[in-house]
Write an enzyme that holds these catalytic residues in place. Structure first.
Site, PDB file in Angstrom:
ATOM      1  N   ASP A 253      10.770 -19.896  18.687  1.00 28.80           N
ATOM      2  CA  ASP A 253       9.920 -19.933  19.880  1.00 28.80           C
ATOM      3  C   ASP A 253      10.063 -18.625  20.664  1.00 28.80           C
ATOM      4  O   ASP A 253      11.146 -18.322  21.167  1.00 28.80           O
ATOM      5  CB  ASP A 253      10.356 -21.114  20.754  1.00 28.80           C
ATOM      6  CG  ASP A 253       9.435 -21.352  21.939  1.00 28.80           C
ATOM      7  OD1 ASP A 253       8.610 -20.473  22.253  1.00 28.80           O
ATOM      8  OD2 ASP A 253       9.545 -22.432  22.550  1.00 28.80           O
TER       9      ASP A 253
ATOM     10  N   HIS B 134       7.130 -22.645  19.578  1.00 27.60           N
ATOM     11  CA  HIS B 134       6.876 -23.276  20.856  1.00 27.60           C
ATOM     12  C   HIS B 134       6.086 -24.573  20.723  1.00 27.60           C
ATOM     13  O   HIS B 134       6.328 -25.526  21.465  1.00 27.60           O
ATOM     14  CB  HIS B 134       6.112 -22.300  21.751  1.00 27.60           C
ATOM     15  CG  HIS B 134       6.094 -22.669  23.192  1.00 27.60           C
ATOM     16  ND1 HIS B 134       7.243 -22.703  23.958  1.00 27.60           N
ATOM     17  CD2 HIS B 134       5.081 -23.029  24.032  1.00 27.60           C
ATOM     18  CE1 HIS B 134       6.941 -23.052  25.197  1.00 27.60           C
ATOM     19  NE2 HIS B 134       5.630 -23.266  25.269  1.00 27.60           N
TER      20      HIS B 134
ATOM     21  N   SER C   4       7.804 -26.982  28.253  1.00 28.12           N
ATOM     22  CA  SER C   4       7.708 -25.573  28.601  1.00 28.12           C
ATOM     23  C   SER C   4       8.003 -25.413  30.094  1.00 28.12           C
ATOM     24  O   SER C   4       9.076 -25.783  30.551  1.00 28.12           O
ATOM     25  CB  SER C   4       6.349 -25.029  28.193  1.00 28.12           C
ATOM     26  OG  SER C   4       6.350 -23.623  28.206  1.00 28.12           O
TER      27      SER C   4
END
Length: 698
Positions: A631, A666, A545
């Site tokens: 995501d 995600h 991320s």
């Protein structure tokens, strides 16, 4: 054996000028125009984009094929360290104790309860059964009503974080017709158990409105209780430990605002605690006729505690309870009837502090290891002296204690089991400090086998994040042992952008100072090599991320320092994302990175480090990037574009590999064993590329 050729994304350049700078994006076409629809139904992805991602996946499979057998062995090792029929510690609430457990072979949890004084278990929710036949399923919340008759539960069924809330009758075990779509999944019950509050997402996937649902009514008629009109502010729900108030928490990355909801009043309207002021963050607890507030007001950057009268909680009525102590970060506080419990951190290590309301006397719970993790769960009850906390370190499996805040007695009630066996004495954990470019000292937490010879030949995985004030705990994680038992050093760089050394550590790694995060990580890598823990030829960088942005930045800035880059859902197309106000997280992210639309200085700063924009004609390390099609946080096209540009511009090195999970978002796969497959793939690539041992050392 001939290496397969990687896919070559077609270049379709689009040029635009921003602040006088010409930006050319050859791969912008990989961003589906119907991305909002794809979050809800991944099958709607345009055919040309799907074909490219599938070609990338086929290439990834081919490149990783030589380590497929190793991956399978890693999965078996990792699974062998999991107690498959494990259970959380039951948490009492009135006549019942509630807990979560897993069945042997189960991917998903079972939500359960049993009578508090003993008796048979009741399975309230079986997520394995709910997930059956679905490509993706993740249980989010399961909140029982105050009268213990109902369960409001929510789940994500695409990976797009669009949670449906349903309502279950615990006497019959059946769900009623209630289905509330497009929510965050959070639920706060009213005291009478006849209604609950929840948060809906808007058309841009932002949590912005609070609604009240009355049982046995159509959700379409639910009353809106609160609406946030600022696109950069997100809304979340919580409740005080006392159970008296729901909390509507509105925030961006540097400012917060809290509204109280009287849970005993069905007609309650939100009541503001303190109006938002840029840079002011605070959190609220309740006890009797006062509020207890953690705040960074008046220069208390690491937070202080104040009290305020419930009837008039405005800032002018705040009275200091605990002064600000620079470098001691106040992380969390909970008010019980007789005690105030807080979690704080100093020099990257946490401690718990208990204060008795009657006397003001305090005592501390801490541990002696050089690097460790400590957390607590307040449970459901307010009128109690017993709290549960969990301690672990990189060598010590999690130990959960029941702690009596009055008597100070500590009882070990659960130690994490490692079925395949784990001897902490075989391993070493320590804390190192690297010197950054500007003289700051960067903490590094280390794990390795005690018998490892530190002569610079060991492979090392260095993990980093460095954003949003999130700190990375030095805790126990069984998956890491598959690397450490093959001679790896496992290291965590506690770089700026986190709060390991206080709030200043965070602000020194954001916006104008963002590049400190990258130089800190590079300094940590060089320090490990200088001390003989590893060498650049055997150093693996890992982040996800915002930590994936870190991976892209250090790959551009110091490609010769790393042999391998593992980038999970990497936020690498920073400039284009921050220039696109329609994306879910863009306006809320401006306080973290800067607003390049309205601020030319922010534009030029982001352009200077955005990994996609700074790809160079140079030799790159081997890179494995992982994405999720649905995501909403780091959209799938960011890593896809990055990998395409890397391949087009790099002058050697690699391979550069992209693997996109076409059925997840995600967090990757939701099942606990499915996730092992993904971790094992990353680790197998790292082992293969560094030439480490395929088999555990004796």
């Amino acid at each position: 054996m001939t290496q397969p050729l990687p896919p070559r994304a077609q270049a379709r350049p689009v040029t635009r000028t921003v602040h006088g700078v010409e930006l050319v994006d050859e791969y912008g076409w990989l961003r589906a125009e119907n991305w909002r629809d794809v979050l809800r139904d991944p099958g709607l992805l345009p055919a040309d984009i799907r074909a490219h991602l599938e070609a990338e996946n086929a290439y990834a499979d081919a490149i990783l094929a030589p380590c497929e057998e190793l991956r399978r062995r890693l999965v078996a090792e990792m699974r062998g360290r999991i107690k498959e029929d494990d259970s959380s510690v039951p948490s009492p609430d009135g006549p019942y104790s509630y807990y979560v457990r897993y069945r042997e072979g189960g991917q998903h949890p079972l939500v359960c309860r049993r009578p508090r004084d003993g008796g048979d278990e009741t399975v309230l929710l079986d997520a394995d059964a709910l997930a059956e036949g679905k490509a993706f399923f993740e249980l989010a919340e399961a909140e029982h009503s105050p009268d213990h008759r109902l369960l409001a539960w929510s789940a994500d069924e695409t990976g797009g974080e669009l949670h449906r809330i349903r309502l279950r009758n615990l006497a019959t075990g059946e769900d009623d017709a209630t289905v509330i779509e497009q929510t965050t999944g959070e639920v706060v019950w009213a005291a009478d158990s006849r209604s609950f509050y929840y948060v809906r997402l808007d058309e841009n996937h932002r949590p912005s409105r609070v609604f009240r649902h009355v049982l046995s009514t159509d959700p379409a008629t639910d009353e809106e209780i609160y609406r946030e009109n600022e696109a950069g502010w997100f809304v979340h729900l919580s409740r005080t430990q006392s159970g008296a108030f729901g909390l509507i928490i509105v925030s961006d990355h540097e400012t917060s605002e809290v509204h109280l909801l009287d849970l005993a009043d069905p007609a309650a309207r939100p009541r503001l605690v303190a109006a938002r002021e840029t840079g002011h963050r605070y959190s609220v607890e309740h006890r009797g006729d006062e509020l207890i507030i953690a705040t960074n007001a008046d220069g208390a950057e690491d937070f202080k505690l104040v009290s305020a009268p419930l009837a008039a909680p405005d800032r002018e009525n705040w009275r200091e309870l605990l002064p600000h102590r620079p470098g001691v970060m106040l992380l969390k506080h909970t008010a019980f009837r007789d005690f105030l419990l807080r979690l704080e951190r100093e020099n990257a290590n946490p401690r718990l502090v208990v204060r008795a309301f009657a006397t003001g006397e305090e005592h501390t719970i801490a541990f002696d290891e050089p690097a460790y993790s400590l957390r607590y769960e307040p449970g459901y009850e307010y009128d109690t002296s017993v709290v549960r906390f969990t301690y672990s370190s990189m060598t010590t499996p999690a130990e959960t204690y029941a702690y009596d805040m009055a008597s100070r007695e500590r009882q070990l009630i659960k130690r994490r089991e490692v079925p395949s066996g784990h001897d902490p004495a075989r391993y070493v954990t320590r804390r190192l400090f690297a010197t950054a470019e500007d003289g700051e000292t960067v903490p590094i937490s280390i794990l390795h086998r005690r018998d490892l010879v530190l002569d610079g030949t060991a492979p090392c995985l260095l993990y980093g994040y460095g954003a949003y004030g999130i700190s990375i705990p030095a805790d126990f994680e069984t998956n890491r042992l598959s690397l450490v038992d093959r001679g790896f050093v496992y290291a965590i760089a506690h770089i700026r952008g986190g709060t390991e050394k206080g709030w200043r550590w965070y602000t020194d790694g954001k916006r104008e100072k963002k590049t400190n995060s990258f130089s800190d990580f590079i300094a940590a890598g060089r320090h490990l090599a200088a001390l003989g823990y590893t060498s650049p030829q055997r150093l693996v960088a890992h982040g996800g991320s915002a930590g994936g942005m870190l991976m892209g930045a250090v790959a551009n800035a110091a490609p010769d320092l790393f042999r391998v880059i593992l980038a999970e859902v990497p936020f690498v197309d920073v400039l284009n994302t921050m220039l696109d106000e329609s994306l879910p997280l863009t306006p809320p992210e401006w306080p973290e990175w800067g607003d390049p639309i309205r601020d030319e200085a922010a534009f030029r700063r982001i352009l200077s480090y955005s990994p996609y924009d700074q790809v160079k004609a140079q030799v790159y390390p081997a890179i494995l990037a992982v994405a999720g099609l649905s995501d909403p946080r780091v959209t799938y096209w960011e890593p896809a574009k990055w990998v395409a540009r890397l391949r087009a511009r790099m002058k050697g090195g690699g391979p550069v590999v992209l693997s996109t999970n076409m059925d997840a978002g995600h967090g990757g796969s939701a099942g606990r064993f499915e996730r092992l497959e993904e971790v094992a793939r990353l680790y197998a690539f790292a082992i293969q590329q560094t030439g480490a041992s395929d088999e555990p050392l004796p």
